[in-house]
Design an enzyme around this catalytic site. Structure first.
Site, mmCIF file in Angstrom:
data_model
loop_
_atom_site.group_PDB
_atom_site.id
_atom_site.type_symbol
_atom_site.label_atom_id
_atom_site.label_comp_id
_atom_site.label_asym_id
_atom_site.label_seq_id
_atom_site.Cartn_x
_atom_site.Cartn_y
_atom_site.Cartn_z
ATOM 1 N N ARG A 13 11.747 -1.859 10.836
ATOM 2 C CA ARG A 13 10.690 -1.456 11.769
ATOM 3 C C ARG A 13 10.542 -2.524 12.847
ATOM 4 O O ARG A 13 10.612 -3.715 12.560
ATOM 5 C CB ARG A 13 9.357 -1.316 11.010
ATOM 6 C CG ARG A 13 9.075 0.079 10.535
ATOM 7 C CD ARG A 13 7.895 0.198 9.591
ATOM 8 N NE ARG A 13 6.662 -0.426 10.025
ATOM 9 C CZ ARG A 13 5.507 -0.360 9.349
ATOM 10 N NH1 ARG A 13 5.459 0.313 8.195
ATOM 11 N NH2 ARG A 13 4.425 -0.953 9.774
ATOM 12 N N ARG A 60 11.738 -5.978 4.656
ATOM 13 C CA ARG A 60 11.593 -4.533 4.420
ATOM 14 C C ARG A 60 12.619 -3.757 5.246
ATOM 15 O O ARG A 60 12.902 -4.073 6.400
ATOM 16 C CB ARG A 60 10.187 -4.071 4.816
ATOM 17 C CG ARG A 60 10.043 -2.550 4.773
ATOM 18 C CD ARG A 60 8.606 -2.083 4.835
ATOM 19 N NE ARG A 60 7.891 -2.559 5.992
ATOM 20 C CZ ARG A 60 6.595 -2.357 6.204
ATOM 21 N NH1 ARG A 60 5.876 -1.713 5.298
ATOM 22 N NH2 ARG A 60 6.018 -2.816 7.289
ATOM 23 N N LYS A 66 0.832 -1.211 0.000
ATOM 24 C CA LYS A 66 0.000 0.000 0.000
ATOM 25 C C LYS A 66 0.866 1.261 0.000
ATOM 26 O O LYS A 66 0.653 2.170 -0.803
ATOM 27 C CB LYS A 66 -0.929 0.016 1.238
ATOM 28 C CG LYS A 66 -1.854 -1.194 1.318
ATOM 29 C CD LYS A 66 -2.797 -1.117 2.510
ATOM 30 C CE LYS A 66 -2.110 -1.130 3.864
ATOM 31 N NZ LYS A 66 -1.395 -2.377 4.180
ATOM 32 N N ARG A 123 0.271 -9.306 13.376
ATOM 33 C CA ARG A 123 -0.396 -8.323 12.503
ATOM 34 C C ARG A 123 -1.285 -9.016 11.475
ATOM 35 O O ARG A 123 -2.373 -8.540 11.149
ATOM 36 C CB ARG A 123 0.657 -7.459 11.791
ATOM 37 C CG ARG A 123 1.295 -6.445 12.738
ATOM 38 C CD ARG A 123 2.564 -5.868 12.164
ATOM 39 N NE ARG A 123 2.350 -5.065 10.983
ATOM 40 C CZ ARG A 123 3.316 -4.731 10.135
ATOM 41 N NH1 ARG A 123 4.554 -5.143 10.347
ATOM 42 N NH2 ARG A 123 3.048 -3.994 9.095
ATOM 43 N N ARG A 138 -9.596 0.372 9.057
ATOM 44 C CA ARG A 138 -9.046 -0.953 9.345
ATOM 45 C C ARG A 138 -10.001 -1.812 10.166
ATOM 46 O O ARG A 138 -9.671 -2.925 10.515
ATOM 47 C CB ARG A 138 -7.777 -0.755 10.149
ATOM 48 C CG ARG A 138 -6.555 -1.465 9.624
ATOM 49 C CD ARG A 138 -5.422 -0.987 10.491
ATOM 50 N NE ARG A 138 -4.206 -1.655 10.280
ATOM 51 C CZ ARG A 138 -3.201 -1.153 9.576
ATOM 52 N NH1 ARG A 138 -3.330 -0.012 8.959
ATOM 53 N NH2 ARG A 138 -2.076 -1.813 9.504
#
Ligand code: AP5
Length: 216
Positions: free
Chosen positions: A158, A125, A13, A169, A86
């Site tokens: 992160r 990431r 996203k 998550r 969400r």
């Protein structure tokens, strides 16, 4: 143009929103980025969000709805919402905020990717803590390993991209967020599904084709 980009964590996203913003001149309203900025600034909101984010849980709906409604009001030239809504309660809050402002959404797009692909994307990431640029150790490498291409300095992982939090998550996504697609469909809103398990540029091409069609 006002858009929502839905999809699980790691669907791409943020990556695609940056490209949408460049092409269509919209404001990128990422609930995750706004929360991380609040945390970095040490605000009361940031402190409140911290424990939820670190465990992979969702920050309470009322906090998020107020935060995003305020951000939407400032984005006069249109926006793309990333990471919001969400939950069904957040989608209802968004509808109320749009009604109050006399606004409607032009498109709701859902990026579709399997959980195993997501797990690889998130654990690989790397993010720039200064400019927010996002890389991947295999799919989107920086020019110099571990360094932001814009000269900001070292990239970081992160905290919520560690494998245990990624699993939490994904669980949160399936339990609380996936239902948002059904919420819009039940209200007769078309949700455009884009296969996001392909090359980043191919996802962008498919997205732009849909947005160009909508923009007429
Ligand atoms: P947030 O920051 O919103 O995280 P997220 O939705 O989990 O999304 P991500 O940023 O992890 O992924 P993305 O889809 O943007 O993927 P990206 O483009 O980076 O939220 C963090 C936390 O804040 C939440 O857990 C929650 O606690 C809280 N929060 C936020 N919003 C909230 C809300 N509304 N309500 C309550 N709480 C909220 O891509 C991922 C990686 O994959 C990158 O490395 C990228 O290079 C790579 N990649 C991207 N696309 C591709 C592709 N096509 N092929 C290969 N690699 C790709």
């Amino acid at each position: 143009m006002r858009l929502i980009l839905l999809g699980p964590p790691g669907a791409g996203k943020g990556t695609q929103c940056k490209r949408i913003v460049e092409k269509y001149g919209l404001t990128h309203l990422s609930s995750g980025d706004i929360l991380r900025a609040e945390r970095a600034a040490g605000t009361a909101l940031g402190r409140k969000a911290q424990s939820y984010m670190d465990s992979g849980a969702l920050v309470p709906d009322d906090v998020i709805i107020d935060m995003m409604a305020g951000a939407m009001q400032k984005a006069a030239g249109g926006y793309v919402l990333d990471g919001f809504p969400r939950t069904v309660a957040q989608a209802e809050g968004l509808d109320a905020a749009l009604d109050k402002a006399g606004q409607t959404l032009d498109a709701i797009v859902n990026l579709v990717v399997d959980d195993e692909v997501i797990a690889r994307r998130l654990t690989g990431r790397r993010s720039c803590p200064v400019c927010g640029a996002v890389y991947h150790i295999e799919n989107l490498k920086p020019r110099v390993e571990g360094q932001c291409d814009k000269g900001c300095g070292p990239l970081v992982q992160r905290d919520d991209d560690k494998p245990q939090v990624v699993r939490a998550r994904l669980k949160t996504y399936h339990e609380q967020t996936a239902a948002v697609v059904g919420y819009y469909q039940r209200r007769g809103r078309s949700v455009v599904e884009i296969d996001a398990d392909r090359d980043i540029d191919d996802v962008t091409t498919a997205l732009f084709a849909e947005l160009d069609r909508l923009a007429g």
